[in-house]
Design a protein around this motif. Structure first.
Motif, PDB file in Angstrom:
ATOM      1  N   PHE A 304       0.848  -1.221  -0.164  1.00  0.00           N
ATOM      2  CA  PHE A 304       0.052  -0.049   0.010  1.00  0.00           C
ATOM      3  C   PHE A 304       0.840   1.197  -0.088  1.00  0.00           C
ATOM      4  N   ASP A 305       1.985   1.180   0.786  1.00  0.00           N
ATOM      5  CA  ASP A 305       2.840   2.728   0.964  1.00  0.00           C
ATOM      6  C   ASP A 305       3.353   2.804  -0.386  1.00  0.00           C
ATOM      7  N   LEU A 306       3.942   1.690  -1.243  1.00  0.00           N
ATOM      8  CA  LEU A 306       4.409   2.059  -2.429  1.00  0.00           C
ATOM      9  C   LEU A 306       3.602   2.476  -3.370  1.00  0.00           C
ATOM     10  N   THR A 307       2.152   1.853  -3.391  1.00  0.00           N
ATOM     11  CA  THR A 307       1.196   2.316  -4.324  1.00  0.00           C
ATOM     12  C   THR A 307       0.816   3.761  -4.157  1.00  0.00           C
ATOM     13  N   MET A 308       0.717   4.175  -2.977  1.00  0.00           N
ATOM     14  CA  MET A 308       0.607   5.622  -2.617  1.00  0.00           C
ATOM     15  C   MET A 308       1.731   6.647  -3.216  1.00  0.00           C
ATOM     16  N   MET A 309       2.834   6.201  -3.034  1.00  0.00           N
ATOM     17  CA  MET A 309       3.973   6.713  -3.694  1.00  0.00           C
ATOM     18  C   MET A 309       3.898   6.614  -5.094  1.00  0.00           C
ATOM     19  N   ALA A 310       3.549   5.831  -5.777  1.00  0.00           N
ATOM     20  CA  ALA A 310       3.614   5.528  -7.307  1.00  0.00           C
ATOM     21  C   ALA A 310       2.491   6.417  -7.805  1.00  0.00           C
ATOM     22  N   VAL A 311       1.281   6.157  -7.319  1.00  0.00           N
ATOM     23  CA  VAL A 311       0.409   6.997  -8.013  1.00  0.00           C
ATOM     24  C   VAL A 311      -0.220   8.249  -7.534  1.00  0.00           C
ATOM     25  N   ILE A 312       0.000   8.652  -6.330  1.00  0.00           N
ATOM     26  CA  ILE A 312      -0.540  10.158  -5.769  1.00  0.00           C
ATOM     27  C   ILE A 312       0.518  10.771  -4.831  1.00  0.00           C
ATOM     28  N   ASN A 313       1.861  10.439  -4.827  1.00  0.00           N
ATOM     29  CA  ASN A 313       2.786  10.744  -3.900  1.00  0.00           C
ATOM     30  C   ASN A 313       2.302  10.794  -2.529  1.00  0.00           C
ATOM     31  N   GLY A 314       1.511   9.823  -2.192  1.00  0.00           N
ATOM     32  CA  GLY A 314       1.198   9.798  -0.715  1.00  0.00           C
ATOM     33  C   GLY A 314       2.082   9.101   0.103  1.00  0.00           C
ATOM     34  N   LYS A 315       1.704   8.352   1.197  1.00  0.00           N
ATOM     35  CA  LYS A 315       2.427   7.590   2.025  1.00  0.00           C
ATOM     36  C   LYS A 315       1.598   6.961   3.286  1.00  0.00           C
ATOM     37  N   GLU A 316       2.018   5.583   3.408  1.00  0.00           N
ATOM     38  CA  GLU A 316       1.605   5.152   4.982  1.00  0.00           C
ATOM     39  C   GLU A 316       2.573   5.418   5.735  1.00  0.00           C
ATOM     40  N   ARG A 317       2.179   5.404   7.116  1.00  0.00           N
ATOM     41  CA  ARG A 317       2.819   5.617   8.261  1.00  0.00           C
ATOM     42  C   ARG A 317       2.781   4.821   9.363  1.00  0.00           C
ATOM     43  N   ASN A 318       3.868   4.761  10.246  1.00  0.00           N
ATOM     44  CA  ASN A 318       4.044   4.118  11.279  1.00  0.00           C
ATOM     45  C   ASN A 318       3.522   4.921  12.550  1.00  0.00           C
ATOM     46  N   GLU A 319       3.149   4.287  13.701  1.00  0.00           N
ATOM     47  CA  GLU A 319       2.714   5.282  14.864  1.00  0.00           C
ATOM     48  C   GLU A 319       3.404   6.514  15.028  1.00  0.00           C
ATOM     49  N   LYS A 320       4.818   6.370  15.049  1.00  0.00           N
ATOM     50  CA  LYS A 320       5.693   7.468  15.592  1.00  0.00           C
ATOM     51  C   LYS A 320       5.486   8.720  14.379  1.00  0.00           C
ATOM     52  N   GLU A 321       5.399   8.422  13.117  1.00  0.00           N
ATOM     53  CA  GLU A 321       5.151   9.333  12.144  1.00  0.00           C
ATOM     54  C   GLU A 321       3.740  10.001  12.305  1.00  0.00           C
ATOM     55  N   TRP A 322       2.662   9.097  12.612  1.00  0.00           N
ATOM     56  CA  TRP A 322       1.260   9.652  12.974  1.00  0.00           C
ATOM     57  C   TRP A 322       1.058  10.412  14.078  1.00  0.00           C
ATOM     58  N   ALA A 323       1.763  10.144  15.143  1.00  0.00           N
ATOM     59  CA  ALA A 323       1.947  11.099  16.380  1.00  0.00           C
ATOM     60  C   ALA A 323       2.610  12.454  16.194  1.00  0.00           C
ATOM     61  N   LYS A 324       3.675  12.261  15.316  1.00  0.00           N
ATOM     62  CA  LYS A 324       4.336  13.590  14.852  1.00  0.00           C
ATOM     63  C   LYS A 324       3.321  14.660  14.069  1.00  0.00           C
ATOM     64  N   LEU A 325       2.618  14.132  13.172  1.00  0.00           N
ATOM     65  CA  LEU A 325       1.597  14.988  12.557  1.00  0.00           C
ATOM     66  C   LEU A 325       0.540  15.547  13.511  1.00  0.00           C
ATOM     67  N   PHE A 326       0.066  14.431  14.282  1.00  0.00           N
ATOM     68  CA  PHE A 326      -1.136  14.965  15.258  1.00  0.00           C
ATOM     69  C   PHE A 326      -0.616  16.202  16.013  1.00  0.00           C
ATOM     70  N   PHE A 327       0.694  15.803  16.944  1.00  0.00           N
ATOM     71  CA  PHE A 327       1.210  17.126  17.915  1.00  0.00           C
ATOM     72  C   PHE A 327       1.695  18.394  17.188  1.00  0.00           C
ATOM     73  N   THR A 328       2.165  18.074  15.642  1.00  0.00           N
ATOM     74  CA  THR A 328       2.524  19.351  14.994  1.00  0.00           C
ATOM     75  C   THR A 328       1.132  20.123  14.734  1.00  0.00           C
ATOM     76  N   ALA A 329       0.089  19.666  14.571  1.00  0.00           N
ATOM     77  CA  ALA A 329      -1.215  20.016  14.306  1.00  0.00           C
ATOM     78  C   ALA A 329      -1.833  20.721  15.384  1.00  0.00           C
ATOM     79  N   GLY A 330      -1.502  20.392  16.598  1.00  0.00           N
ATOM     80  CA  GLY A 330      -1.874  20.950  17.706  1.00  0.00           C
ATOM     81  C   GLY A 330      -2.822  20.003  18.646  1.00  0.00           C
ATOM     82  N   PHE A 331      -2.731  18.895  18.298  1.00  0.00           N
ATOM     83  CA  PHE A 331      -3.563  18.010  19.154  1.00  0.00           C
ATOM     84  C   PHE A 331      -2.787  17.642  20.227  1.00  0.00           C
ATOM     85  N   GLY A 332      -3.511  17.072  21.314  1.00  0.00           N
ATOM     86  CA  GLY A 332      -2.933  16.664  22.609  1.00  0.00           C
ATOM     87  C   GLY A 332      -2.729  15.158  22.974  1.00  0.00           C
TER      88      GLY A 332
END
Length: 350
Positions: A304-332
């Motif tokens: 799935f991750d490579l499909t996102m990369m190939a088709v739409i420049n998206g990505k799948e994320r691990n927990e650490k990567e998700w947490a970084k997004l949440f906290f950067t966006a101001g969630f607690g």
């Protein structure tokens, strides 16, 4: 202790397996194009090869080719071969996987298979090496000169297959959470389904959770002309601009389409939309486990991750990567519940 020859031949077999593994995908696509699952389903019982050939209009000269195709599909667990007492022929029945490919199924995954394995989607993979050296955003753009979304907007066939595939997945998610994840929506009144398309997910959840009201937010061209109901309405807009106020904001397989920077923009708008006390954001996404061993679930997540990369420049994320997004966006805080097989429900709190 294994001999050098054993190691050599095992490595050779490993390369061969990966070299030819695309044949599994193409055989599955062929089964859908021929209508094999629907033919067996309509037969109402174990279907002998001769009757299957006739139902599919396969000429007698190709019957052995069909048998060999079915042999692989049986090995891949899409069908099961059974013995019929009054016949010496091979006969076939459906499995759980092939029941998900039936036209009559509310969870029909066939459109998704066809869009993922369409030439338009597959051809970009031939230029992966070229893409890694050029400046384009995705392999799809390198191959076709436009983004997937731009291409789909101009192709009714591709856009239709994509929307049908997403709609079938919506039924699965709503059904599973209706049985095993009801607490996620407890006490939630109004929910905005961001990027909700034609409303399949929202309709499913509105039925599972009659106490909730749903607003589908998507681009104006997507929701134009769609009719809602007492518990469902459609709003044309842009999630990068603003999101309607609600008790909860729901995003199913949306953030994996976007870069980290874009995800933070979307999440900040989500946070503004749930400014009321007790609000939350509910995501349905993959949480990649990053296992190094040969684990099929992890392998599929990496596909799935490579499909996102190939088709739409998206990505799948691990927990650490998700947490970084949440906290950067101001969630607690956040909570991950792995209740959807390869995917999880992630609740994100202000």
């Amino acid at each position: 202790m294994t001999s050098p020859n054993h190691d050599l031949l095992t490595s050779q077999a490993h390369v061969w397996n990966h070299l030819y593994s695309y044949i599994n995908s193409m055989s599955l696509k062929c089964a859908i194009q021929l209508g094999i699952p629907d033919a067996i389903d309509a037969h109402g019982g174990p279907m002998p090869l001769s009757r299957l050939s006739a139902a599919l209009s396969v000429p007698p000269a190709k019957s052995d080719a069909l048998r060999r195709l079915m042999r692989l599909l049986v090995h891949s667990k899409f069908f099961e071969k059974v013995n019929v007492s009054d016949s010496n022929e091979d006969a076939y029945v459906l499995t759980g996987a092939s029941r998900l490919l039936l036209r009559r199924s509310t969870l029909n995954m066939a459109p998704l298979v066809l869009v993922v394995l369409d030439r338009i989607s597959v051809d970009p993979w031939h230029g992966m090496g070229e893409w890694l050296r050029d400046g384009r955003a995705s392999m799809f753009e390198t191959e076709h000169g436009s983004s997937f979304w731009e291409y789909a907007e101009g192709s009714a066939r591709l856009d239709g297959l994509f929307n049908e595939g997403m709609a079938s997945d919506a039924g699965c998610v709503a059904g599973v959470l209706g049985r095993d994840g009801r607490r996620v929506f407890e006490g939630v009144g109004t929910v905005v389904d961001v990027g909700g398309g034609i409303g399949a997910t929202a309709r499913g959840f509105a039925a599972e959770f009659p106490g909730s009201e749903w607003v589908v937010l998507d681009l104006p061209r997507v929701v134009e002309g769609l009719e809602g109901s007492e518990k469902l309405r459609f709003v044309g807009g842009d999630m990068f601009e603003s999101i309607p106020q609600a008790d909860a904001v729901f995003l199913k397989w949306v953030l994996h389409d976007w870069s980290d920077e874009d995800c933070v923009k979307i999440l900040k708008n989500c946070k503004e939309a749930i400014s009321t006390k007790g609000g939350k954001v509910i995501l349905v996404e993959l949480v990649v486990e990053d296992r190094e061993e040969d684990d099929k679930a992890t392998e599929t997540q990496l596909f799935f991750d490579l499909t996102m990369m190939a088709v739409i420049n998206g990505k799948e994320r691990n927990e650490k990567e998700w947490a970084k997004l949440f906290f950067t966006a101001g969630f607690g805080n956040y909570k991950i519940t792995p209740v959807l097989g390869l995917r999880s429900v992630i609740e994100v709190f202000p």
